[in-house]
Design a protein around this motif. Structure first.
Motif, PDB file in Angstrom:
ATOM      1  N   ASP A 253     -48.727  16.063 -49.107  1.00  0.00           N
ATOM      2  CA  ASP A 253     -48.831  17.111 -50.125  1.00  0.00           C
ATOM      3  C   ASP A 253     -48.164  16.717 -51.437  1.00  0.00           C
ATOM      4  N   GLY A 265     -47.039  24.070 -56.603  1.00  0.00           N
ATOM      5  CA  GLY A 265     -47.352  23.819 -55.207  1.00  0.00           C
ATOM      6  C   GLY A 265     -48.195  22.568 -55.055  1.00  0.00           C
ATOM      7  N   SER A 266     -48.788  22.401 -53.872  1.00  0.00           N
ATOM      8  CA  SER A 266     -49.598  21.223 -53.575  1.00  0.00           C
ATOM      9  C   SER A 266     -51.072  21.528 -53.813  1.00  0.00           C
ATOM     10  N   TRP A 267     -51.892  20.459 -53.863  1.00  0.00           N
ATOM     11  CA  TRP A 267     -53.326  20.655 -53.985  1.00  0.00           C
ATOM     12  C   TRP A 267     -53.910  21.266 -52.721  1.00  0.00           C
ATOM     13  N   ARG A 268     -53.308  21.007 -51.588  1.00  0.00           N
ATOM     14  CA  ARG A 268     -53.776  21.652 -50.349  1.00  0.00           C
ATOM     15  C   ARG A 268     -53.587  23.163 -50.457  1.00  0.00           C
ATOM     16  N   GLU A 269     -52.447  23.594 -50.971  1.00  0.00           N
ATOM     17  CA  GLU A 269     -52.188  25.031 -51.140  1.00  0.00           C
ATOM     18  C   GLU A 269     -53.110  25.627 -52.204  1.00  0.00           C
ATOM     19  N   ALA A 270     -53.335  24.874 -53.273  1.00  0.00           N
ATOM     20  CA  ALA A 270     -54.220  25.366 -54.331  1.00  0.00           C
ATOM     21  C   ALA A 270     -55.637  25.576 -53.814  1.00  0.00           C
ATOM     22  N   ALA A 272     -56.472  26.063 -50.706  1.00  0.00           N
ATOM     23  CA  ALA A 272     -56.466  27.135 -49.706  1.00  0.00           C
ATOM     24  C   ALA A 272     -56.603  28.495 -50.372  1.00  0.00           C
ATOM     25  N   ARG A 273     -56.081  28.610 -51.604  1.00  0.00           N
ATOM     26  CA  ARG A 273     -56.237  29.866 -52.341  1.00  0.00           C
ATOM     27  C   ARG A 273     -57.670  30.060 -52.824  1.00  0.00           C
TER      28      ARG A 273
END
Length: 404
Positions: A253, A265-270, A272-273
């Motif tokens: 991440d 935050g991370s690109w994974r979190e971005a 996921a949104r």
């Protein structure tokens, strides 16, 4: 022969070359690095203290150069100590990316210097401004030019260079390209190979094998440079088309290249949104041990590799060597390796819909596409295998040392 390797993240791209040279008892191999936690058999490691960071008041175009100079100074201090102890290298092999190679010819002017010419930045024609979602303004373009300062000085001072692909060589200034040989790092095809018995256990306890329908995606870190947003946006349609497919994602991440998301935050979190994914179908493993990663490639039904025009990933070549069915972006330097419909399939870097469609079709026609898997490994065996690349690297080293 006395050989000095320099790479802040030992062993980096020099793991096989340094190990091979150290196997000869007539050689003395020294490796200068920032790391303290890694060693190679027969290699003497010397670690330098990390320098202070570039000063916050330094102009942002010049911070990378200041950082490079600081790294170069740390290397000078260790090299001067080596010199006082009577060590005179017959050859120096360095990665100039962090400035470590800036001044080594001033300490050892008689020693031939071989640089690893991985990438040379530009405001056009490569990564900068490639993605319309991240347009390059004039400030970005100027900064890209300025960040080459330490690379250009290192390129001018080196005697020879190595680039892993023709395209990466072509990014360097034309007057210096004649110095650069194209030799890939080398894939250990004895270790990286198919294994029908491989299996991978998911965090939920389910065990996947090659009998399952498994779509794989691997990157050091999950980020736009490696097409992560396009991949994630393709998954709802892909999962709809292939209800039995399991999607397995490997990567951290952090940010290796480019920028973090604007909202933090991370690109994974971005992502996921933005995109709702079924956790029973899509599995994020983070960073995993090398053996488990190889087993994942071995069970893959379709392996997705996306990249902006930039440095080619080892994972791409390792997936080919594992006989994965490759679906890769139609971008440089991928186009140097993949011939669409022969040893892999090419996809549009920017189109999640086209990616979902092509992966779904590939999964539906796995048996018919089996020859592409075999040809992918054959491509690596013929052009990128360690058994081909390492002798070429050693020959260049011996040629330079003899001429020096």
């Amino acid at each position: 022969m006395k050989i000095l390797f320099i790479h802040q993240n030992m062993p980096g791209q020099f793991v096989h070359l340094a190990t091979q040279l150290a196997e000869d008892p007539a050689n003395e191999v020294v490796f200068l690095t920032k790391r303290h936690d890694v060693d190679l058999p027969g290699v003497t490691r010397l670690s330098y203290a990390p320098p202070r960071p570039a000063h916050p008041s330094t102009h942002h175009y010049v911070r990378l150069f200041e950082n490079g100079v600081l790294h170069g100074q740390q290397v000078v201090r260790v090299c001067l100590d080596l010199q006082r102890r009577g060590f005179r290298p017959d050859l120096i092999v360095a990665h100039p990316g962090w400035g470590e190679a800036l001044f080594v010819k001033d300490i050892f002017p008689a020693a031939p210097l071989l640089n690893y010419c991985e990438f040379y930045y530009s405001g056009t024609g490569a990564d900068v401004g490639f993605d319309p979602a991240d347009p390059a303004d004039i400030d970005t373009v100027c900064r890209a030019r300025a960040r080459n300062a330490h690379l250009l000085l290192s390129l001018e001072s080196c005697d020879r260079g190595i680039s892993p692909t023709e395209w990466q060589k072509s990014r360097h200034p034309a007057p210096y390209r004649s110095k650069i040989s194209v030799i890939f790092d080398g894939i250990d095809t004895g270790t990286v190979r198919p294994d029908p018995a491989a299996s991978v256990a998911l965090p939920n306890g389910r065990v996947l094998t090659a009998a399952n329908e498994v779509v794989t995606y691997v990157a050091r870190n999950l980020e736009p440079y490696r097409g992560f947003p396009t991949f994630i946006r393709s998954l709802p349609e892909l999962c709809r088309r292939r209800p039995d497919a399991q999607i397995v994602v490997v990567g951290g991440d952090e940010v290796s290249y480019g920028r973090p998301p604007k909202d933090g935050g991370s690109w994974r979190e971005a992502m996921a949104r933005e995109v709702a994914l079924d956790p029973a179908r899509v599995h994020f493993l983070g960073k995993i041990p090398y053996g488990r990663y190889l087993d994942l490639l071995r069970i893959s039904s379709a392996h997705v590799y996306l990249t902006v025009p930039f440095v080619l990933s080892w994972s791409f070549m390792e997936a080919m060597a594992s006989e994965c069915l490759i679906l890769a972006s139609s971008t440089a330097p991928v186009l140097e390796v993949i011939e669409d419909g022969r040893n892999g399939l090419l996809v549009d870097f920017f189109s999640p819909g086209a990616l979902a469609e092509r992966v779904a079709d590939a999964l539906a026609n796995r048996a018919a596409l089996a020859p592409l898997r075999r040809r992918a490994r054959e491509t690596v065996m013929e052009r990128y295998a360690l058994s081909k690349c390492l002798p070429a690297q050693v020959a260049l080293v011996r040629e330079m040392a003899a001429a020096g």
